[in-house]
Scaffold this active site. Sequence first.
Site, PDB file in Angstrom:
ATOM      1  N   GLY A   7       1.000  -1.223  -0.158  1.00 37.67           N
ATOM      2  CA  GLY A   7      -0.474  -0.006  -0.223  1.00 37.67           C
ATOM      3  C   GLY A   7       0.758   1.677   0.184  1.00 37.67           C
ATOM      4  O   GLY A   7       0.906   1.947   0.877  1.00 37.67           O
ATOM      5  N   ALA A  10       0.953   7.838   0.387  1.00 43.70           N
ATOM      6  CA  ALA A  10       1.362   9.023   0.956  1.00 43.70           C
ATOM      7  C   ALA A  10       2.232   8.489   1.750  1.00 43.70           C
ATOM      8  O   ALA A  10       3.505   8.920   1.730  1.00 43.70           O
ATOM      9  CB  ALA A  10       0.356   9.987   1.128  1.00 43.70           C
ATOM     10  N   ILE A  11       2.018   7.777   2.379  1.00 46.70           N
ATOM     11  CA  ILE A  11       2.618   7.309   3.339  1.00 46.70           C
ATOM     12  C   ILE A  11       3.482   6.130   3.604  1.00 46.70           C
ATOM     13  O   ILE A  11       4.791   6.542   3.962  1.00 46.70           O
ATOM     14  CB  ILE A  11       2.098   7.074   4.936  1.00 46.70           C
ATOM     15  CG1 ILE A  11       1.584   8.295   5.636  1.00 46.70           C
ATOM     16  CG2 ILE A  11       3.253   6.436   6.308  1.00 46.70           C
ATOM     17  CD1 ILE A  11       2.296   9.738   6.109  1.00 46.70           C
ATOM     18  N   GLY A  12       3.006   5.435   2.893  1.00 54.63           N
ATOM     19  CA  GLY A  12       4.094   4.211   2.415  1.00 54.63           C
ATOM     20  C   GLY A  12       5.368   4.016   1.577  1.00 54.63           C
ATOM     21  O   GLY A  12       5.912   3.667   1.693  1.00 54.63           O
ATOM     22  N   LYS A 204      -2.858  10.314  19.918  1.00 53.45           N
ATOM     23  CA  LYS A 204      -3.270  10.292  18.394  1.00 53.45           C
ATOM     24  C   LYS A 204      -4.493  10.399  18.166  1.00 53.45           C
ATOM     25  O   LYS A 204      -5.245  11.484  17.967  1.00 53.45           O
ATOM     26  CB  LYS A 204      -2.586   9.800  17.105  1.00 53.45           C
ATOM     27  CG  LYS A 204      -2.849  10.468  16.197  1.00 53.45           C
ATOM     28  CD  LYS A 204      -2.168   9.245  15.379  1.00 53.45           C
ATOM     29  CE  LYS A 204      -2.347   9.958  13.361  1.00 53.45           C
ATOM     30  NZ  LYS A 204      -1.442   9.570  12.415  1.00 53.45           N
ATOM     31  N   ASN A 208      -8.200  12.151  16.425  1.00 55.13           N
ATOM     32  CA  ASN A 208      -9.036  11.692  15.536  1.00 55.13           C
ATOM     33  C   ASN A 208     -10.779  11.588  15.654  1.00 55.13           C
ATOM     34  O   ASN A 208     -11.398  11.512  15.033  1.00 55.13           O
ATOM     35  CB  ASN A 208      -8.214  10.368  15.084  1.00 55.13           C
ATOM     36  CG  ASN A 208      -7.163  10.698  14.705  1.00 55.13           C
ATOM     37  OD1 ASN A 208      -6.944  11.361  13.758  1.00 55.13           O
ATOM     38  ND2 ASN A 208      -6.426   9.778  14.111  1.00 55.13           N
ATOM     39  N   ASN A 212     -12.398  13.053  12.712  1.00 59.04           N
ATOM     40  CA  ASN A 212     -12.581  11.994  11.324  1.00 59.04           C
ATOM     41  C   ASN A 212     -14.100  12.545  11.345  1.00 59.04           C
ATOM     42  O   ASN A 212     -14.659  12.832  10.380  1.00 59.04           O
ATOM     43  CB  ASN A 212     -12.096  11.567  11.671  1.00 59.04           C
ATOM     44  CG  ASN A 212     -10.308  11.590  11.898  1.00 59.04           C
ATOM     45  OD1 ASN A 212      -9.538  12.619  11.904  1.00 59.04           O
ATOM     46  ND2 ASN A 212      -9.941  11.005  10.671  1.00 59.04           N
TER      47      ASN A 212
END
Length: 330
Positions: A7, A10-12, A204, A208, A212
């Site tokens: 996956g 963006a982060i990966g 965190k 969220n 979210n």
Amino acid sequence: MKVAVLGAGAIGAYVGASLHRAGAEVHLIARGAHLEAMREHGVKVRSPRGDFVATPHATDDPAEVGPVDHIFLGLKANQYAGAGPLIEPMLHEKTSLIAAQNGIPWWYFHGVEGPNAGRRIEAVDPGGSVSAVLPPERAIGCVVYAATEIEAPGTVRHLEGTRLSIGEPDGTRSARCGEFADAMVEGGLKCPVEADLRRDIWIKLMGNIAFNPISALARATMAAICRHHDTRALVVDMMKETLDVALALGVSTGVSIERRLAGAERTGEHKTSTLQDLEKGKPLELDAILTAVVEIAEFAGVPVPTLRVVNALTGLLGAGLPALPPGGTR
């Protein structure tokens, strides 16, 4: 060290590019135009800390990769149960699974003592389907504080933050955590190995769990939610209830609600990932962020009336959205 990023969104892709820059053997698993761009031109990282290009191997076939030391999961949490065929070809006896997810992970009660030891959370591990694919003993927890986005296929915009905290579910500092953290640091990222990663999870989650779902229900940015008197008060109530649940599990965050609100306000007119998913017609990743906390509150005996109401509303909102295929990325 051989690492697969399953996956590579963006982060990966950002993590994979950083690890490749550190000299690790990195394999990015993605699909579509993003994959084709990475194959042809590598991963282009645009960052206030300096732009760079990395050229790790990129594919849509995990069988090309073979067994690896670490699999960094950039998938959405609601894709884990269906990811078995993608993960299996890359496993050897000691392969670790590093899940960069928001909210409560499927391994949360693995490696702990007391009445909840080994308890399964249905919201994130329905019927044990995730544990069957991602054995908790392979898991290394990961809390992401970096913000990135795919600016164009093959191009990742790093917005802010470089910290990805990791930790073993049982709190030990293992050799596998040390190996991965050292490579991350060599690649220019911060990767502290935390003895109590669950504290990071709840810190965190404070933000969220409120911003979210509210952002999706109200179609509002984080700053707009903070400016509006009633939604700001709703955020406070949701954060209070969340902290009560954490305390019932023996976790004290040490972070005040006022501090978390101030941090949210500083992000400005930012759309949460949940709102972005809603606008794109993708399923909402709220089982781990919200539903799991309501479930924990139930067996912990903690009243969470506000969380229950918001969970019901977002559950209805997300009921008509399509399922996310196994190859999607976060």
